[in-house]
Enzyme design. Structure first.
Site, PDB file in Angstrom:
ATOM      1  N   TRP A   1     -15.423  -3.489  -0.592  1.00  0.00           N
ATOM      2  CA  TRP A   1     -15.003  -4.788  -0.039  1.00  0.00           C
ATOM      3  C   TRP A   1     -13.498  -5.034  -0.173  1.00  0.00           C
ATOM      4  O   TRP A   1     -12.983  -5.992   0.370  1.00  0.00           O
ATOM      5  CB  TRP A   1     -15.769  -5.920  -0.738  1.00  0.00           C
ATOM      6  CG  TRP A   1     -17.241  -5.914  -0.497  1.00  0.00           C
ATOM      7  CD1 TRP A   1     -17.974  -4.987   0.207  1.00  0.00           C
ATOM      8  CD2 TRP A   1     -18.181  -6.895  -0.945  1.00  0.00           C
ATOM      9  NE1 TRP A   1     -19.302  -5.333   0.210  1.00  0.00           N
ATOM     10  CE2 TRP A   1     -19.453  -6.500  -0.499  1.00  0.00           C
ATOM     11  CE3 TRP A   1     -18.060  -8.060  -1.697  1.00  0.00           C
ATOM     12  CZ2 TRP A   1     -20.609  -7.241  -0.768  1.00  0.00           C
ATOM     13  CZ3 TRP A   1     -19.204  -8.803  -1.968  1.00  0.00           C
ATOM     14  CH2 TRP A   1     -20.470  -8.393  -1.508  1.00  0.00           C
TER      15      TRP A   1
ATOM     16  N   HIS B   1      -8.790   5.550  -4.617  1.00  0.00           N
ATOM     17  CA  HIS B   1      -8.778   5.163  -3.207  1.00  0.00           C
ATOM     18  C   HIS B   1      -7.360   5.288  -2.667  1.00  0.00           C
ATOM     19  O   HIS B   1      -6.392   5.057  -3.395  1.00  0.00           O
ATOM     20  CB  HIS B   1      -9.289   3.724  -3.059  1.00  0.00           C
ATOM     21  CG  HIS B   1      -9.482   3.354  -1.623  1.00  0.00           C
ATOM     22  ND1 HIS B   1      -8.445   2.918  -0.847  1.00  0.00           N
ATOM     23  CD2 HIS B   1     -10.575   3.389  -0.831  1.00  0.00           C
ATOM     24  CE1 HIS B   1      -8.903   2.702   0.386  1.00  0.00           C
ATOM     25  NE2 HIS B   1     -10.197   2.977   0.425  1.00  0.00           N
TER      26      HIS B   1
ATOM     27  N   GLU C   1      -5.599   3.445  -0.901  1.00  0.00           N
ATOM     28  CA  GLU C   1      -4.761   2.242  -1.044  1.00  0.00           C
ATOM     29  C   GLU C   1      -4.192   2.151  -2.459  1.00  0.00           C
ATOM     30  O   GLU C   1      -3.085   1.668  -2.667  1.00  0.00           O
ATOM     31  CB  GLU C   1      -5.567   0.990  -0.665  1.00  0.00           C
ATOM     32  CG  GLU C   1      -5.728   0.892   0.850  1.00  0.00           C
ATOM     33  CD  GLU C   1      -7.023   0.276   1.316  1.00  0.00           C
ATOM     34  OE1 GLU C   1      -7.681  -0.441   0.537  1.00  0.00           O
ATOM     35  OE2 GLU C   1      -7.396   0.532   2.489  1.00  0.00           O
TER      36      GLU C   1
ATOM     37  N   GLU D   1     -11.770  10.503   2.711  1.00  0.00           N
ATOM     38  CA  GLU D   1     -11.310   9.389   3.528  1.00  0.00           C
ATOM     39  C   GLU D   1      -9.939   9.713   4.116  1.00  0.00           C
ATOM     40  O   GLU D   1      -8.916   9.500   3.454  1.00  0.00           O
ATOM     41  CB  GLU D   1     -11.206   8.117   2.688  1.00  0.00           C
ATOM     42  CG  GLU D   1     -12.522   7.654   2.117  1.00  0.00           C
ATOM     43  CD  GLU D   1     -12.502   6.145   1.841  1.00  0.00           C
ATOM     44  OE1 GLU D   1     -13.400   5.459   2.328  1.00  0.00           O
ATOM     45  OE2 GLU D   1     -11.572   5.672   1.174  1.00  0.00           O
TER      46      GLU D   1
ATOM     47  N   GLY E   1      -9.412   1.642   8.265  1.00  0.00           N
ATOM     48  CA  GLY E   1      -9.042   0.336   8.794  1.00  0.00           C
ATOM     49  C   GLY E   1      -8.319   0.399  10.131  1.00  0.00           C
ATOM     50  O   GLY E   1      -7.766  -0.590  10.593  1.00  0.00           O
TER      51      GLY E   1
ATOM     52  N   SER F   1     -13.308   3.827   9.015  1.00  0.00           N
ATOM     53  CA  SER F   1     -13.817   3.191  10.233  1.00  0.00           C
ATOM     54  C   SER F   1     -15.268   3.566  10.575  1.00  0.00           C
ATOM     55  O   SER F   1     -15.605   3.762  11.741  1.00  0.00           O
ATOM     56  CB  SER F   1     -12.891   3.467  11.414  1.00  0.00           C
ATOM     57  OG  SER F   1     -11.592   2.949  11.154  1.00  0.00           O
TER      58      SER F   1
ATOM     59  N   GLY G   1     -15.528   0.300   4.563  1.00  0.00           N
ATOM     60  CA  GLY G   1     -14.663  -0.835   4.255  1.00  0.00           C
ATOM     61  C   GLY G   1     -15.027  -2.027   5.117  1.00  0.00           C
ATOM     62  O   GLY G   1     -15.979  -2.751   4.855  1.00  0.00           O
ATOM     63  N   GLY G   2     -14.270  -2.217   6.195  1.00  0.00           N
ATOM     64  CA  GLY G   2     -14.413  -3.389   7.061  1.00  0.00           C
ATOM     65  C   GLY G   2     -15.853  -3.728   7.430  1.00  0.00           C
ATOM     66  O   GLY G   2     -16.265  -4.893   7.346  1.00  0.00           O
TER      67      GLY G   2
HETATM   68  P1  PGA Z   1     -12.685   1.152   6.631  1.00  0.00           P
HETATM   69  O1  PGA Z   1     -12.311   1.453   5.102  1.00  0.00           O
HETATM   70  O2  PGA Z   1     -14.168   1.390   6.773  1.00  0.00           O
HETATM   71  O3  PGA Z   1     -12.306  -0.295   6.837  1.00  0.00           O
HETATM   72  O4  PGA Z   1     -11.892   2.084   7.472  1.00  0.00           O
HETATM   73  C1  PGA Z   1     -12.886   2.522   4.401  1.00  0.00           C
HETATM   74  C2  PGA Z   1     -12.345   2.589   3.001  1.00  0.00           C
HETATM   75  O5  PGA Z   1     -11.145   2.346   2.823  1.00  0.00           O
HETATM   76  O6  PGA Z   1     -13.076   2.870   2.033  1.00  0.00           O
END
Ligand code: PGA
Length: 254
Positions: free
Chosen positions: A11, A98, A100, A170, A176, A215, A236-237
């Site tokens: 999330w 991750h 990020e 990933e 995203g 995604s 994610g999203g």
């Molecule tokens: P996303 O993110 O599904 O929004 O692309 C995946 C993630 O960062 O784990």
């Protein structure tokens, strides 16, 4: 070898405690039937919502994960959360490394390795993320980058420990962005990751689950999950809306 599918929702920095509990209450109602299937469902809310979500999901088959974990047990580490603080809640999983975190918070393969050891020691199931940027893919460095992240992140992990590790591929360019890796692109890297894990821990690699993230949506989940080395998704999203997340779970269980 059949590996249990895992669909985990990341999330990120979304949802207050109240919103989080509302979302899992909806999920809980609608995924009751998954208890009998071969799919693990996990949600990873922000730290502040973990207690509420864990309470709301008590007695269900839906697991709860944190989005990060610090490697020390306690001490002067302002802003950090230790494994014991998570297992107390209780939380069963922890996302580690991750992209990020790597991109914005200086996460390195070395700190990934420390967090991984702390998670394993506490009995948490780590979800360790790897993946290349667009620039790295375009310059043909995908395997080199993923190999480096795996060797550094998984350094010193025994075959026995590896059995409890979940990996997530990933590609940063797919996170995203709405730009998903094709099933073939994903499969190629997943097969590469499994070979690398086999090089270090042997046959256990056949039991290690490798999730794909970037995604993933209800509309592309089946195709992706049909690939032999894709054992689930880190979402994610699409994990922020019950219907979308359920759509992915349904695609996985179909
Ligand atoms: P996303 O993110 O599904 O929004 O692309 C995946 C993630 O960062 O784990």
């Amino acid at each position: 070898m059949a590996r249990r599918i895992c669909i985990a929702g990341n999330w990120k920095m979304n949802k207050t405690r109240e919103e989080a509990v509302a979302l899992v209450s909806e999920l809980k109602e609608k995924v009751g039937h998954i208890q009998a299937t071969d799919t693990d469902v996990v949600v990873c809310p922000p730290f502040t919502a973990l207690w509420g979500v864990s309470e709301a999901l008590a007695g269900t088959a839906i697991g709860v994960g944190a989005q990060n974990i610090h490697w020390e047990e306690s001490g002067a580490f302002t802003g950090e959360i230790s494994a014991d603080m998570l297992t107390e809640i209780p939380v069963q999983y922890a996302i580690i490394g991750h992209s990020e975190r790597r991109q914005y918070f200086n996460e390195s393969d070395d700190t990934v390795n420390k967090r991984l050891n702390a998670a394993l020691k506490a009995g948490l199931t780590p979800i360790v993320c790897v993946g290349e940027t667009l620039e790295q893919r375009e310059s043909g460095d995908t395997e080199t980058v993923v190999d480096r992240q795996l060797s550094g992140g998984l350094a010193g992990i025994s075959a026995k420990q590896m059995e409890s590790v979940i990996l997530a591929y990933e590609p940063v360019w797919a996170i995203g962005t709405g730009r998903t890796a094709t099933p073939q692109q994903a499969q190629e890297v997943h097969a590469f990751i499994r070979r690398k894990v086999a090089d270090s821990v042997g046959d256990v690699s056949q039991r290690v689950r490798i999730l794909y993230g970037g995604s993933v949506k209800p509309g592309n989940a089946s195709e992706l999950l049909a690939q032999p080395d894709l054992d689930g998704a880190l979402v994610g999203g699409a994990s922020l809306k019950a219907d979308d997340f359920l759509g992915i779970i349904e695609a996985a269980t179909a």
